[in-house]
Design a protein around this motif. Structure first.
Motif, PDB file in Angstrom:
ATOM      1  N   UNK A  14      33.704  47.136  24.250  1.00  0.00           N
ATOM      2  CA  UNK A  14      33.655  45.712  24.624  1.00  0.00           C
ATOM      3  C   UNK A  14      34.849  45.258  25.481  1.00  0.00           C
ATOM      4  N   UNK A  15      34.542  44.538  26.546  1.00  0.00           N
ATOM      5  CA  UNK A  15      35.581  43.905  27.374  1.00  0.00           C
ATOM      6  C   UNK A  15      35.036  42.536  27.763  1.00  0.00           C
ATOM      7  N   UNK A  16      35.785  41.469  27.399  1.00  0.00           N
ATOM      8  CA  UNK A  16      35.274  40.114  27.653  1.00  0.00           C
ATOM      9  C   UNK A  16      35.953  39.493  28.868  1.00  0.00           C
ATOM     10  N   UNK A  17      35.175  38.744  29.652  1.00  0.00           N
ATOM     11  CA  UNK A  17      35.714  38.018  30.810  1.00  0.00           C
ATOM     12  C   UNK A  17      36.668  36.931  30.304  1.00  0.00           C
ATOM     13  N   UNK A  18      37.862  36.807  30.918  1.00  0.00           N
ATOM     14  CA  UNK A  18      38.838  35.821  30.431  1.00  0.00           C
ATOM     15  C   UNK A  18      38.374  34.387  30.698  1.00  0.00           C
ATOM     16  N   UNK A  19      37.451  34.197  31.644  1.00  0.00           N
ATOM     17  CA  UNK A  19      37.052  32.832  31.990  1.00  0.00           C
ATOM     18  C   UNK A  19      35.797  32.374  31.254  1.00  0.00           C
ATOM     19  N   UNK A  20      34.846  33.319  30.993  1.00  0.00           N
ATOM     20  CA  UNK A  20      33.585  32.860  30.392  1.00  0.00           C
ATOM     21  C   UNK A  20      33.150  33.679  29.183  1.00  0.00           C
ATOM     22  N   UNK A  21      33.835  34.770  28.872  1.00  0.00           N
ATOM     23  CA  UNK A  21      33.496  35.546  27.681  1.00  0.00           C
ATOM     24  C   UNK A  21      32.369  36.550  27.892  1.00  0.00           C
ATOM     25  N   UNK A  22      31.837  36.653  29.101  1.00  0.00           N
ATOM     26  CA  UNK A  22      30.751  37.601  29.396  1.00  0.00           C
ATOM     27  C   UNK A  22      31.222  39.036  29.140  1.00  0.00           C
ATOM     28  N   UNK A  23      30.319  39.870  28.590  1.00  0.00           N
ATOM     29  CA  UNK A  23      30.694  41.256  28.280  1.00  0.00           C
ATOM     30  C   UNK A  23      30.683  42.093  29.568  1.00  0.00           C
ATOM     31  N   UNK A 141      37.424  33.529  26.565  1.00  0.00           N
ATOM     32  CA  UNK A 141      37.114  34.940  26.353  1.00  0.00           C
ATOM     33  C   UNK A 141      36.318  35.139  25.047  1.00  0.00           C
ATOM     34  N   UNK A 142      36.542  34.212  24.059  1.00  0.00           N
ATOM     35  CA  UNK A 142      35.878  34.351  22.748  1.00  0.00           C
ATOM     36  C   UNK A 142      34.575  33.561  22.667  1.00  0.00           C
ATOM     37  N   UNK A 143      34.171  32.909  23.788  1.00  0.00           N
ATOM     38  CA  UNK A 143      33.083  31.935  23.686  1.00  0.00           C
ATOM     39  C   UNK A 143      31.768  32.524  23.201  1.00  0.00           C
ATOM     40  N   UNK A 144      31.554  33.827  23.380  1.00  0.00           N
ATOM     41  CA  UNK A 144      30.263  34.390  22.982  1.00  0.00           C
ATOM     42  C   UNK A 144      30.363  35.257  21.729  1.00  0.00           C
ATOM     43  N   UNK A 145      31.552  35.326  21.109  1.00  0.00           N
ATOM     44  CA  UNK A 145      31.668  36.267  19.991  1.00  0.00           C
ATOM     45  C   UNK A 145      32.423  35.710  18.787  1.00  0.00           C
ATOM     46  N   UNK A 146      32.942  34.464  18.850  1.00  0.00           N
ATOM     47  CA  UNK A 146      33.801  33.999  17.760  1.00  0.00           C
ATOM     48  C   UNK A 146      33.014  33.608  16.504  1.00  0.00           C
ATOM     49  N   UNK A 147      33.575  33.974  15.332  1.00  0.00           N
ATOM     50  CA  UNK A 147      32.926  33.628  14.061  1.00  0.00           C
ATOM     51  C   UNK A 147      33.072  32.131  13.799  1.00  0.00           C
ATOM     52  N   UNK A 148      32.038  31.531  13.161  1.00  0.00           N
ATOM     53  CA  UNK A 148      32.103  30.092  12.888  1.00  0.00           C
ATOM     54  C   UNK A 148      33.111  29.783  11.789  1.00  0.00           C
ATOM     55  N   UNK A 149      33.587  30.825  11.073  1.00  0.00           N
ATOM     56  CA  UNK A 149      34.569  30.588  10.005  1.00  0.00           C
ATOM     57  C   UNK A 149      35.962  31.056  10.416  1.00  0.00           C
ATOM     58  N   UNK A 150      36.198  31.220  11.733  1.00  0.00           N
ATOM     59  CA  UNK A 150      37.545  31.593  12.171  1.00  0.00           C
ATOM     60  C   UNK A 150      38.496  30.436  11.857  1.00  0.00           C
ATOM     61  N   UNK A 151      39.786  30.737  11.742  1.00  0.00           N
ATOM     62  CA  UNK A 151      40.782  29.685  11.461  1.00  0.00           C
ATOM     63  C   UNK A 151      40.645  28.528  12.447  1.00  0.00           C
ATOM     64  N   UNK A 152      40.446  28.874  13.727  1.00  0.00           N
ATOM     65  CA  UNK A 152      40.369  27.854  14.779  1.00  0.00           C
ATOM     66  C   UNK A 152      39.187  26.909  14.538  1.00  0.00           C
ATOM     67  N   UNK A 153      38.007  27.506  14.245  1.00  0.00           N
ATOM     68  CA  UNK A 153      36.815  26.688  13.999  1.00  0.00           C
ATOM     69  C   UNK A 153      36.958  25.846  12.740  1.00  0.00           C
ATOM     70  N   UNK A 154      37.507  26.450  11.685  1.00  0.00           N
ATOM     71  CA  UNK A 154      37.663  25.731  10.409  1.00  0.00           C
ATOM     72  C   UNK A 154      38.619  24.554  10.606  1.00  0.00           C
ATOM     73  N   UNK A 155      39.721  24.773  11.356  1.00  0.00           N
ATOM     74  CA  UNK A 155      40.705  23.708  11.586  1.00  0.00           C
ATOM     75  C   UNK A 155      40.038  22.526  12.300  1.00  0.00           C
TER      76      UNK A 155
END
Ligand SMILES: [Zn+2]
Length: 316
Positions: A14-23, A141-155
């Motif tokens: 996996x390598x994600x685009x820094x601007x849109x998260x595309x693989x 970069x995380x827009x297509x793969x981040x978990x909904x329970x990540x610290x960032x989302x929970x905060x």
């Protein structure tokens, strides 16, 4: 990196685009992201903040400026809340015993002090919240793969819930059984806002620790995680000890006599409250110092990310 007839390809993992998260896996390095057109080479430079999307890192830096400003404001209010009543008592005693005169402070002075203190604290909390909302924006970069329970989302969810408690408390006030007791109403409000606040604080620190590894500053990361562990128990204890005395006064005394006398329980919880509040104040000063370190680092990374992404892509 894999070499083929077409030239170099990106890694098959996996390598994600820094601007849109595309693989971007297994694509020719010299091409651009098929989704947003950012040169693929820019996404191959690792996940350091100084090599991430410049617009996002600039937003982190702006958010951190607000966060530092808001927390500074809240800390000044917290120190005043500790020091002013103390000075008031000492001043009253000095006048009474030293000069033999009692001072009679008109009640409006307390009203003005209470409302200006409350207003100042509210402004501090709003500025801190705006800062928190900006600092917890998603890395594209995380827009297509981040978990909904990540610290960032929970905060972010807890921050939203904290402000939703304000209109919700108005609705709760309409319930007939709540209106019979101001203490219970206040208790429910404090418990819900306090719980949301504790979650925002701990999850935001968890997210900042993730960002610290991308500065990279590993000492800052471990200090931030230590702060998160401290606030994780200290804030709930503070809320509970603040809740117990009003709840005791709201409940009628038991017919056969309580196991522990309410007066004793109130004194014990009052002492625990003061000790924990003092601990939180000291912990907040430590956290504030670290927030300033993040502030400097984010601004530096934002400048570097801007420069790095304007450099011409490396070609073989
Ligand atoms: Zn892209």
């Amino acid at each position: 990196m894999v070499t083929s007839d077409q030239g170099s390809l990106t890694s098959p993992t996996e390598l994600r685009c820094i601007t849109c998260g595309y693989d971007l896996r297994s694509l020719p390095i010299e091409q651009s992201c098929p989704e947003c057109g950012t040169p693929i080479e820019l996404s191959l430079r690792g996940d350091l903040l100084s090599r991430s999307d410049p617009a996002w890192v600039a937003r982190l830096a702006r958010g951190q400026s607000l966060l530092v400003l808001g927390v500074r404001f809240c800390l000044i209010c917290m120190v005043c809340a500790f020091v002013i009543p103390f000075l008031g008592v000492v001043g009253g005693l000095v006048f009474a015993f030293g000069f033999g005169i009692g001072i009679n402070i008109p009640s409006w002075v307390f009203d003005v002090a209470f409302w200006s203190f409350g207003g100042a604290l509210f402004i501090g909390v709003v500025v801190t919240s705006l800062g928190c909302a900006l600092v917890t924006t998603q890395d594209p970069r995380d827009s297509l793969r981040e978990s909904s329970t990540s610290n960032r989302n929970v905060a972010r969810k807890a921050l939203f819930a904290m402000y939703a408690c304000i209109p919700a408390s108005g609705v709760v006030w309409l319930l007939p059984f709540v209106r019979t007791s101001h203490q219970i109403y206040g208790g429910i409000f404090l418990l819900s806002v306090g719980t949301c606040f504790a979650v925002v604080l701990v999850a935001s620190l968890g997210w900042l620790a993730v960002l610290a590894a991308r500065i990279p500053d590993h000492d800052l990361r471990s200090r931030t995680m230590k702060s998160a562990r401290f606030f994780r128990w200290a804030v709930p204890v503070l809320i509970l000890t603040a809740l117990i005395p009003p709840m005791l006064s709201a409940t009628p005394p038991a017919a056969g006599g309580a196991l522990i006398r309410p007066g004793v329980l109130s004194s014990v919880t009052g002492c625990v409250f003061l000790v924990v509040a003092a601990g939180i104040l000291i912990g907040s000063f430590r956290m504030y110092k670290d927030l300033r370190t993040y502030h400097t680092a984010f601004h530096r990374c934002a400048t570097e990310a801007n420069t790095a992404n304007s450099e011409p892509p490396l070609t073989d």
